[in-house]
Design a protein around this motif. Structure first.
Motif, mmCIF file in Angstrom:
data_model
loop_
_atom_site.group_PDB
_atom_site.id
_atom_site.type_symbol
_atom_site.label_atom_id
_atom_site.label_comp_id
_atom_site.label_asym_id
_atom_site.label_seq_id
_atom_site.Cartn_x
_atom_site.Cartn_y
_atom_site.Cartn_z
ATOM 1 N N ASP A 71 -7.534 74.598 -70.905
ATOM 2 C CA ASP A 71 -8.323 75.779 -71.304
ATOM 3 C C ASP A 71 -7.731 76.419 -72.548
ATOM 4 N N ARG A 72 -6.356 76.580 -72.555
ATOM 5 C CA ARG A 72 -5.720 77.240 -73.698
ATOM 6 C C ARG A 72 -4.234 76.935 -73.727
ATOM 7 N N GLY A 73 -3.649 77.239 -74.869
ATOM 8 C CA GLY A 73 -2.201 77.099 -75.001
ATOM 9 C C GLY A 73 -1.643 78.404 -75.527
ATOM 10 N N GLU A 74 -0.432 78.730 -75.119
ATOM 11 C CA GLU A 74 0.247 79.937 -75.592
ATOM 12 C C GLU A 74 1.724 79.622 -75.758
ATOM 13 N N GLY A 75 2.183 79.557 -76.986
ATOM 14 C CA GLY A 75 3.595 79.257 -77.214
ATOM 15 C C GLY A 75 3.966 77.924 -76.597
ATOM 16 N N GLY A 76 4.948 77.924 -75.698
ATOM 17 C CA GLY A 76 5.410 76.673 -75.083
ATOM 18 C C GLY A 76 4.621 76.280 -73.850
ATOM 19 N N TYR A 77 3.579 77.036 -73.531
ATOM 20 C CA TYR A 77 2.805 76.789 -72.312
ATOM 21 C C TYR A 77 1.391 76.269 -72.599
ATOM 22 N N LEU A 78 0.921 75.432 -71.672
ATOM 23 C CA LEU A 78 -0.474 75.001 -71.597
ATOM 24 C C LEU A 78 -1.059 75.550 -70.303
ATOM 25 N N TYR A 79 -2.350 75.928 -70.345
ATOM 26 C CA TYR A 79 -3.039 76.406 -69.143
ATOM 27 C C TYR A 79 -4.286 75.555 -68.935
ATOM 28 N N ASP A 80 -4.432 74.987 -67.723
ATOM 29 C CA ASP A 80 -5.620 74.144 -67.503
ATOM 30 C C ASP A 80 -6.750 74.986 -66.897
ATOM 31 N N SER A 117 12.724 72.990 -66.095
ATOM 32 C CA SER A 117 12.370 71.566 -66.124
ATOM 33 C C SER A 117 13.459 70.720 -65.471
ATOM 34 N N ILE A 118 14.701 71.096 -65.711
ATOM 35 C CA ILE A 118 15.826 70.335 -65.120
ATOM 36 C C ILE A 118 15.855 70.531 -63.602
ATOM 37 N N THR A 119 15.611 71.752 -63.172
ATOM 38 C CA THR A 119 15.536 72.016 -61.716
ATOM 39 C C THR A 119 14.453 71.162 -61.080
ATOM 40 N N ALA A 120 13.292 71.106 -61.745
ATOM 41 C CA ALA A 120 12.182 70.289 -61.223
ATOM 42 C C ALA A 120 12.574 68.817 -61.190
ATOM 43 N N ASN A 134 -3.688 76.456 -63.743
ATOM 44 C CA ASN A 134 -2.291 76.000 -63.655
ATOM 45 C C ASN A 134 -1.593 76.160 -64.996
ATOM 46 N N ARG A 135 -0.314 76.549 -64.946
ATOM 47 C CA ARG A 135 0.477 76.708 -66.178
ATOM 48 C C ARG A 135 1.498 75.587 -66.261
ATOM 49 N N TYR A 136 1.653 75.031 -67.482
ATOM 50 C CA TYR A 136 2.582 73.918 -67.680
ATOM 51 C C TYR A 136 3.518 74.209 -68.843
ATOM 52 N N ILE A 137 4.758 73.797 -68.712
ATOM 53 C CA ILE A 137 5.655 73.754 -69.875
ATOM 54 C C ILE A 137 5.280 72.491 -70.631
ATOM 55 N N ASP A 138 4.898 72.623 -71.892
ATOM 56 C CA ASP A 138 4.297 71.517 -72.635
ATOM 57 C C ASP A 138 5.329 70.772 -73.485
ATOM 58 N N TYR A 139 5.590 69.514 -73.103
ATOM 59 C CA TYR A 139 6.489 68.654 -73.901
ATOM 60 C C TYR A 139 5.703 67.583 -74.661
ATOM 61 N N VAL A 140 4.341 67.688 -74.657
ATOM 62 C CA VAL A 140 3.507 66.733 -75.401
ATOM 63 C C VAL A 140 3.078 67.331 -76.743
ATOM 64 N N GLN A 141 2.695 68.580 -76.712
ATOM 65 C CA GLN A 141 2.371 69.354 -77.940
ATOM 66 C C GLN A 141 1.353 68.606 -78.813
ATOM 67 N N SER A 142 0.282 68.160 -78.129
ATOM 68 C CA SER A 142 -0.803 67.432 -78.791
ATOM 69 C C SER A 142 -0.286 66.127 -79.410
ATOM 70 N N TRP A 143 0.742 65.531 -78.787
ATOM 71 C CA TRP A 143 1.369 64.265 -79.237
ATOM 72 C C TRP A 143 2.138 64.468 -80.528
ATOM 73 N N GLY A 144 2.649 65.701 -80.730
ATOM 74 C CA GLY A 144 3.570 65.898 -81.843
ATOM 75 C C GLY A 144 3.261 67.012 -82.823
ATOM 76 N N PRO A 145 2.009 67.278 -83.161
ATOM 77 C CA PRO A 145 1.709 68.247 -84.228
ATOM 78 C C PRO A 145 2.272 69.650 -84.036
ATOM 79 N N LEU A 146 2.345 70.133 -82.803
ATOM 80 C CA LEU A 146 2.581 71.572 -82.581
ATOM 81 C C LEU A 146 4.066 71.903 -82.471
ATOM 82 N N ILE A 147 4.782 71.768 -83.597
ATOM 83 C CA ILE A 147 6.233 72.006 -83.572
ATOM 84 C C ILE A 147 6.531 73.491 -83.389
ATOM 85 N N PHE A 148 5.546 74.362 -83.581
ATOM 86 C CA PHE A 148 5.748 75.789 -83.300
ATOM 87 C C PHE A 148 5.040 76.226 -82.019
#
Ligand code: KE4
Length: 433
Positions: free
Chosen positions: A39-48, A417-420, A52-66
């Motif tokens: 649905d949306r992204g905010e900073g380091g998070y994605l929301y479906d 993420s490490i705890t998970a 659900n909220r996710y810590i995003d390590y894909v970042q659109s496969w690389g583009p979103l370095i910020f």
């Protein structure tokens, strides 16, 4: 995690879009389950769309370095869009972004913008063939350079280095000009040069491979590759669509001393908008139409809104020189945490980091080439991916991809993420117990 809305959305999408997605990897084919619809992204998070909220390590496969919805980048897009979306005429924004890129990458005097990494690589290959008058090219098994015909190639029959199509619809007549070598194996490249009767136009490589998992080229291998190309009058192409502005501010050039003849970019230079680019020294780029005879074109090439997003991204990176050190530190901490979690369950696991890029394999040996990468335990990878997703950690849905840290990835996110990872590795260990 509840995925009800995504499951319904996936069914609807499937009726009108092949596989329900506009790019195959997004379908979660290698990990199973329903891909969350975002649905949306905010900073380091994605929301479906299920909330659900996710810590995003894909970042659109690389583009979103910020990270997502970066205020400066979005403001640049909005302000530029207010003046019109596209003109099909030159704008100074293209010149400005070209100046930023040529100012950072050694040996690159000029660049041309296109609308995707695939288009950048396809154009670079044509430029190399036009500039050398040769048809044969060399690529490496396990490297991905987009989906243009010459590069959808798999190992041919037997020991032959000449490639065969890796997809229906790709004429064998085309791929017979593409020879395949083994990553980090200079002997296999020398074999390609021996097999080519007419000579090699170019060797294309991901200097830091990110499409077989993260597998960096060894420095000595790159040095020997450069020397081999020089001895044969062959152009060396660094495909930095992924590693450019991700491995360092100057991509692989911030890590290796070796300099290519042509570089391709994508992803970060568009800041999340569709942009690709390729560049070289002036005498090579002079071969390109309208200066020279090698034709290449594009309706939305250099689109002003995309240029504004890319400019805002690149300028923000240049103004923050310590950023890459911080990103690499976070990537290393995350991988050390994942490694410790795997070791606690005696699960074979290896990791690597280059700048803001990280990768891991469920394997007990270092990964130097694609055959090593294929030793990855795909069932454990899928179980890890699913377990992490259910805990709100959004990792690449294929073992043959790379993860990314953004400037919006906080230490708290790394800790979570490490705890998970410890919880999921324990579950994997127990399930196999
Ligand atoms: P695009 O056409 O997807 O913009 O770029 C093709 C490309 C070229 N070169 C390299 C080194 C690349 O990594 C890519 C594209 N990367 C993939 C992810 N590994 C894009 C994701 C996808 O295909 O959906």
């Amino acid at each position: 995690m509840e995925y009800t809305r995504s499951e319904a959305a996936f069914e609807e999408a499937y009726k009108v879009i092949p596989g329900g997605v506009d790019s195959p990897v997004r379908a979660f084919g290698s990990v199973g389950g329903t891909p969350p619809f975002m649905d949306r992204g905010e900073g380091g998070y994605l929301y479906d769309i299920d909330g659900n909220r996710y810590i995003d390590y894909v970042q659109s496969w690389g583009p979103l370095i910020f990270g997502h919805a970066d205020e400066e980048i979005e403001t640049a897009v909005i302000e530029t869009a207010k003046k019109g979306l596209s003109f099909g005429a030159p704008t100074t924004l293209e010149t400005e972004l070209a100046e930023e890129i040529t100012g950072l990458f050694d040996g690159i005097d000029k660049v041309r913008f296109v609308s995707s990494g695939t288009e950048a690589v396809m154009s670079a290959i044509r430029l190399a063939r036009g500039a050398t008058g040769r048809d044969d090219i060399v690529k490496f098994t396990g490297c991905y350079h987009g989906h243009s015909d010459s590069l959808l190639v798999q190992a041919g029959s037997g020991a032959a280095t000449f490639g065969a199509p890796s997809s229906p619809g790709v004429p064998a007549d085309l791929t017979r000009h593409t020879l395949l070598a083994t990553y980090n194996d200079i002997g296999s490249v020398a074999e390609c040069f021996r097999e080519s009767e007419e000579g090699i136009a170019c060797v294309i490589i991901e200097p830091i491979a990110g499409n077989m998992g993260l597998v960096p080229a060894e420095e000595e291998f790159l040095v020997q590759l450069r020397d081999l190309c020089d001895r044969h009058g062959t152009l060396l192409i660094f495909d930095e669509v992924m590693s450019g502005f991700r491995a360092s501010l100057r991509g692989a050039q911030g890590i290796t001393e070796v300099r290519p003849d042509i570089v391709t970019w994508g992803k970060v230079i568009g800041g999340g908008m569709p942009v690709g680019a390729f560049g070289a020294r002036a005498e090579i780029m002079a071969q390109l139409s309208p200066e020279g005879p090698v034709y290449q074109a594009g309706t939305l090439s250099g689109n002003p809104v995309a240029m504004a997003a890319g400019l805002a991204s690149v300028r923000k990176l240049k103004s923050n020189p310590t950023l890459y050190v911080e990103l690499a530190q976070k990537a290393s901490r995350l991988m050390k945490g994942f490694q410790a979690a795997a070791n606690a369950e005696e699960i074979p696991f290896v990791t690597d980091v280059r700048g803001s890029m990280f990768g891991f394999f469920f394997s007990d040996k270092p990964v130097k080439d694609f055959d090593d990468a294929l030793a990855n335990d795909s069932e454990r990878f899928a179980a890890f991916h699913r377990g992490m997703l259910d805990r709100g950690i959004y990792l690449a849905c294929s073992a043959y991809e790379t993860g990314f840290i953004s400037a919006a990835t906080t230490d708290a996110m790394i800790d979570e993420s490490i705890t998970a990872a410890y919880e999921v590795m324990r579950t994997i260990g127990e399930d196999e117990g």
